[in-house]
Design a protein around this motif. Structure first.
Motif, PDB file in Angstrom:
ATOM      1  N   TRP A 140     -17.101 -34.573 -17.210  1.00  0.00           N
ATOM      2  CA  TRP A 140     -17.401 -33.157 -17.005  1.00  0.00           C
ATOM      3  C   TRP A 140     -18.000 -32.545 -18.268  1.00  0.00           C
ATOM      4  O   TRP A 140     -18.911 -31.726 -18.184  1.00  0.00           O
ATOM      5  CB  TRP A 140     -16.161 -32.383 -16.554  1.00  0.00           C
ATOM      6  N   ASP A 199      -7.780 -29.741 -10.090  1.00  0.00           N
ATOM      7  CA  ASP A 199      -7.770 -29.829  -8.624  1.00  0.00           C
ATOM      8  C   ASP A 199      -7.844 -28.464  -7.951  1.00  0.00           C
ATOM      9  O   ASP A 199      -8.142 -28.383  -6.762  1.00  0.00           O
ATOM     10  CB  ASP A 199      -6.514 -30.576  -8.139  1.00  0.00           C
ATOM     11  N   ASP A 200      -7.529 -27.413  -8.689  1.00  0.00           N
ATOM     12  CA  ASP A 200      -7.534 -26.057  -8.130  1.00  0.00           C
ATOM     13  C   ASP A 200      -8.387 -25.143  -9.007  1.00  0.00           C
ATOM     14  O   ASP A 200      -7.895 -24.592  -9.993  1.00  0.00           O
ATOM     15  CB  ASP A 200      -6.099 -25.529  -8.044  1.00  0.00           C
ATOM     16  N   PRO A 201      -9.656 -24.977  -8.679  1.00  0.00           N
ATOM     17  CA  PRO A 201     -10.548 -24.158  -9.500  1.00  0.00           C
ATOM     18  C   PRO A 201     -10.056 -22.725  -9.729  1.00  0.00           C
ATOM     19  O   PRO A 201     -10.410 -22.095 -10.717  1.00  0.00           O
ATOM     20  CB  PRO A 201     -11.868 -24.158  -8.722  1.00  0.00           C
ATOM     21  N   GLU A 202      -9.201 -22.224  -8.820  1.00  0.00           N
ATOM     22  CA  GLU A 202      -8.668 -20.865  -8.982  1.00  0.00           C
ATOM     23  C   GLU A 202      -7.720 -20.761 -10.176  1.00  0.00           C
ATOM     24  O   GLU A 202      -7.684 -19.733 -10.851  1.00  0.00           O
ATOM     25  CB  GLU A 202      -7.943 -20.418  -7.707  1.00  0.00           C
ATOM     26  N   CYS A 206     -14.905 -28.603 -12.295  1.00  0.00           N
ATOM     27  CA  CYS A 206     -13.509 -28.929 -11.973  1.00  0.00           C
ATOM     28  C   CYS A 206     -13.425 -30.214 -11.157  1.00  0.00           C
ATOM     29  O   CYS A 206     -12.548 -31.048 -11.381  1.00  0.00           O
ATOM     30  CB  CYS A 206     -12.848 -27.775 -11.232  1.00  0.00           C
ATOM     31  N   SER A 207     -14.326 -30.362 -10.209  1.00  0.00           N
ATOM     32  CA  SER A 207     -14.352 -31.561  -9.384  1.00  0.00           C
ATOM     33  C   SER A 207     -14.571 -32.813 -10.244  1.00  0.00           C
ATOM     34  O   SER A 207     -13.900 -33.828 -10.052  1.00  0.00           O
ATOM     35  CB  SER A 207     -15.445 -31.440  -8.334  1.00  0.00           C
ATOM     36  N   ARG A 243     -21.111 -22.982 -11.908  1.00  0.00           N
ATOM     37  CA  ARG A 243     -20.855 -24.426 -11.932  1.00  0.00           C
ATOM     38  C   ARG A 243     -19.375 -24.778 -12.054  1.00  0.00           C
ATOM     39  O   ARG A 243     -19.031 -25.946 -12.217  1.00  0.00           O
ATOM     40  CB  ARG A 243     -21.635 -25.044 -13.106  1.00  0.00           C
ATOM     41  N   TRP A 244     -18.484 -23.780 -12.000  1.00  0.00           N
ATOM     42  CA  TRP A 244     -17.078 -24.027 -12.258  1.00  0.00           C
ATOM     43  C   TRP A 244     -16.467 -25.028 -11.270  1.00  0.00           C
ATOM     44  O   TRP A 244     -15.772 -25.956 -11.671  1.00  0.00           O
ATOM     45  CB  TRP A 244     -16.295 -22.718 -12.263  1.00  0.00           C
ATOM     46  N   GLU A 245     -16.709 -24.861  -9.980  1.00  0.00           N
ATOM     47  CA  GLU A 245     -16.134 -25.781  -8.984  1.00  0.00           C
ATOM     48  C   GLU A 245     -16.647 -27.189  -9.191  1.00  0.00           C
ATOM     49  O   GLU A 245     -15.892 -28.166  -9.088  1.00  0.00           O
ATOM     50  CB  GLU A 245     -16.397 -25.285  -7.574  1.00  0.00           C
ATOM     51  N   GLU A 246     -17.935 -27.325  -9.487  1.00  0.00           N
ATOM     52  CA  GLU A 246     -18.532 -28.651  -9.753  1.00  0.00           C
ATOM     53  C   GLU A 246     -17.860 -29.312 -10.954  1.00  0.00           C
ATOM     54  O   GLU A 246     -17.491 -30.493 -10.914  1.00  0.00           O
ATOM     55  CB  GLU A 246     -20.022 -28.504 -10.004  1.00  0.00           C
ATOM     56  N   GLU A 264     -18.567 -20.571 -15.471  1.00  0.00           N
ATOM     57  CA  GLU A 264     -18.378 -19.768 -14.265  1.00  0.00           C
ATOM     58  C   GLU A 264     -19.593 -18.884 -13.998  1.00  0.00           C
ATOM     59  O   GLU A 264     -20.055 -18.778 -12.854  1.00  0.00           O
ATOM     60  CB  GLU A 264     -17.120 -18.907 -14.390  1.00  0.00           C
TER      61      GLU A 264
END
Length: 147
Positions: A5, A49-52, A142-143, A137-140, A133
Motif C-alpha cells: 500500500w 479491513d474497515d475503512p471507516e 485500505c484494501s 483512494r482511501w478504500e483502495e 482520502e
C-alpha cells in the motif's frame, strides 16, 4: 507484501512532504534531523479491513536507535559554526556537552526528543491519511493494506 500500500501512495507522500515542511521548520528538528527520523519511521494502517475506522499510524519503534545521531548532527553543525541549537529547544550547549561527557545526562534528554518525534510523525500520518482520502483512494489503500 505488508507495505504494498505504501508503494502506491508515493505521490501523496511527496505532496505531504512539501506541505509538511513548514511544520518541520517550526518544530525542534532541522530538516536533516527530520529526514533521519522519517527513515526510522514506518507507516502502517490500523484496522485496514474497515475503512471507516482504519487510520494511518506512525510506527516509531526504530526512532530510539537514531536519537544519538540527532545529537551528533547538532554537534557537527555547531563545529561548523552554525547554531547547534537551530531548530532545537532542547540543546543545552557547552554545559550539556560537559554533562554528557561525564555521564550526567544523555538518556533523559532523549525522552523529550523521542516524544517530539512521535508527535510530529503522527501529525504527518494524519496529513497523509487526509491526502489519501481527499484523492478518493482511501478504500483502495485500505484494501491493499488488508492483503
Amino acid at each position: 507484501m505488508a507495505n504494498s500500500w505504501s508503494d502506491r501512495v508515493v505521490g501523496e507522500r511527496m505532496t505531504v512532504d512539501r506541505e509538511f515542511s513548514s511544520r518541520v521548520e517550526s518544530s525542534r528538528f532541522t530538516s536533516q534531523e527530520w529526514s533521519l527520523i522519517m527513515t526510522a519511521t514506518e507507516f502502517e494502517i490500523e484496522n485496514p479491513d474497515d475503512p471507516e475506522t482504519a487510520r494511518v499510524v506512525a510506527n516509531t519503534d526504530k526512532v530510539e536507535q537514531i536519537l544519538p545521531e540527532l545529537e551528533n548532527i547538532r554537534n557537527q553543525a555547531g563545529a561548523m559554526g552554525a547554531d547547534p541549537g537551530a531548530g532545537s529547544s532542547s540543546s543545552g550547549g557547552f554545559l550539556s556537552s560537559i554533562k554528557g561527557a561525564l555521564g550526567m545526562g544523555g538518556e533523559a534528554s532523549y525522552d523529550e526528543e523521542r516524544e517530539a518525534a512521535e508527535t510530529l510523525t503522527q501529525e504527518y500520518a494524519q496529513q497523509l491519511q487526509a491526502k489519501i482520502e481527499a484523492n478518493g483512494r482511501w478504500e483502495e489503500v485500505c484494501s491493499l493494506a488488508a492483503e
